[in-house]
Enzyme design. Structure first.
Site, PDB file in Angstrom:
ATOM      1  N   HIS A   1      41.076  41.218  28.759  1.00 30.49           N
ATOM      2  CA  HIS A   1      41.416  41.925  29.567  1.00 30.49           C
ATOM      3  C   HIS A   1      41.735  40.865  31.801  1.00 30.49           C
ATOM      4  O   HIS A   1      40.280  40.268  31.369  1.00 30.49           O
ATOM      5  CB  HIS A   1      40.553  42.878  29.203  1.00 30.49           C
TER       6      HIS A   1
ATOM      7  N   HIS B   1      42.723  44.169  40.579  1.00 28.98           N
ATOM      8  CA  HIS B   1      42.229  45.345  39.479  1.00 28.98           C
ATOM      9  C   HIS B   1      42.132  46.394  40.814  1.00 28.98           C
ATOM     10  O   HIS B   1      42.807  47.945  40.839  1.00 28.98           O
ATOM     11  CB  HIS B   1      41.050  45.611  38.845  1.00 28.98           C
TER      12      HIS B   1
END
Length: 293
Positions: free
Chosen positions: A43, A85
Site C-alpha cells: 500500500h 494519494h
C-alpha cells in the site's frame, strides 16, 4: 541400430520434459489473478517503513517480495500523472496547494520524505530526506516489466483525460497489449464511471471496484453481478468484512482485496474469512502471516 533408437528415445524424452517444464514456470506468473493465490499489495509501497509513494518505499516493498506495488494517481496543472494519494501536496511534502494547480516543475522542487521522519521518530532514516514526488512514467521506467502494478485513478472527475494518459503510459512501457502478462497491471478506483470508461478503452486490463465501508455492508447480489461485467474483483474497507459477505463476494467469482490491513490479528482473521489478498503498509508482516497459516 538398437543403441541409436535408444539414444533417440532418451533425447526425445529429455526434450519433451524440458518443453513441459517451461510452461510451468510461465504459469506461475500468469496466475496472478487466480482466486487461489493470496496477493500481497504494498500500500503506497512499504509505507509503514518509508515515506509513501517514494522510490525508497517502492524499493523496500520490492525487497520484501510484495506481489504488487500500489500507485495512486493525481494530475498536475500541466497534465502530468504523478504518484500521490492526496489531492493536495500538504500532508506528504513541505509544500502547499492542490496538485491540479501546480506544475510538475513546481512539485519536483518539494521534499517528499522529511515529513516521514518527523511523524515516525522510531523509523527515521537520513536517506528519506529529499525524496521527490514521482511521476507515473518514472515509476514504470525504473521498475519496468520486472514488477506488478496496482494503480488507482484518484478523483478522476478532477482530471480530464486521466484514463487516456494512464493507458498511454502503460503502452509506452509495454505494459498493455495482447503480449503482456495477464494481471501484471490492475486498475482500481472508487469511481465506477472511471472503470467503465477504462473497460471500453482497454477491456483486457483487469479492474477492481473499490468500496467504502457503507457500500460493502449493504452490497447486493445484483450489484455484484453488475460489477462483474467490468471488474475482476472488489476492494472494500476491511472493517466492513464478515464471513458472510466475504463468501457472498467469492460466490460471484470476484477477487476480494480489502484495504488497508496492518495488524497480524486482522490479517489472520481475513485470511480465515477467505479474502484473496489485501493491501498493507507492512508487506513483510503479511508475507510472514501467510507463510504461518
Amino acid at each position: 541400430m538398437k543403441k541409436s533408437r535408444l539414444l533417440a528415445f532418451v533425447l526425445l524424452s529429455f526434450a519433451l520434459l524440458s518443453f513441459a517444464w517451461v510452461p510451468a514456470t510461465v504459469s506461475a506468473h500468469e496466475h496472478l489473478l487466480s482466486p487461489d493465490r493470496i496477493l500481497t499489495v504494498a500500500h503506497r509501497g512499504a509505507s509503514g517503513y518509508a515515506p509513501e509513494h517514494t522510490l525508497a518505499s517502492y524499493k523496500l516493498a520490492k525487497k520484501m517480495n510484495a506481489d504488487y506495488l500500489e500507485l495512486d494517481l493525481q494530475m498536475t496543472k500541466d497534465g502530468h500523472l504523478i504518484v500521490m494519494h492526496d489531492e493536495t501536496v500538504d500532508r506528504t511534502t513541505n509544500g502547499t496547494g492542490w496538485v491540479k494547480d501546480l506544475t510538475l516543475a513546481e512539485i519536483k522542487q518539494l521534499d517528499a520524505g522529511t515529513w516521514f521522519n518527523e511523524a515516525n521518530p522510531d523509523r527515521q532514516n537520513a536517506h528519506y530526506i529529499g525524496q521527490r514526488v514521482l511521476t507515473l512514467d518514472e515509476v514504470l521506467r525504473y521498475f519496468g516489466k520486472r514488477e506488478n502494478y496496482y494503480i488507482e485513478t484518484k478523483k478522476p472527475d478532477l482530471y480530464p483525460q486521466m484514463e487516456e494518459k494512464l493507458l498511454a503510459a502503460l503502452k509506452k512501457h509495454h505494459l498493455l497489449g495482447k503480449h503482456t502478462r495477464k494481471g501484471q497491471v490492475i486498475i482500481q478506483s472508487f469511481s465506477e464511471d472511471s472503470l467503465l470508461k477504462l473497460q471500453k478503452l482497454a477491456p483486457r486490463l483487469p479492474k477492481v471496484q473499490l468500496l467504502d465501508r457503507n457500500q460493502m455492508t449493504s452490497i447486493t447480489d445484483d450489484q455484484l453481478d453488475f460489477i462483474k461485467t467490468y471488474a475482476v474483483g472488489v476492494g472494500p474497507n476491511f472493517r466492513a468484512l464478515t464471513p458472510e459477505n466475504v463468501q457472498q463476494v467469492r460466490s460471484h467469482g470476484l477477487l476480494l482485496h480489502p484495504y488497508t490491513v496492518n495488524s497480524e490479528a486482522d490479517m489472520t482473521r481475513l485470511l480465515q474469512y477467505g479474502v484473496t489478498g489485501l493491501f498493507t503498509n507492512f508487506p513483510d508482516v503479511f508475507n510472514r502471516v501467510k507463510a504461518s497459516l
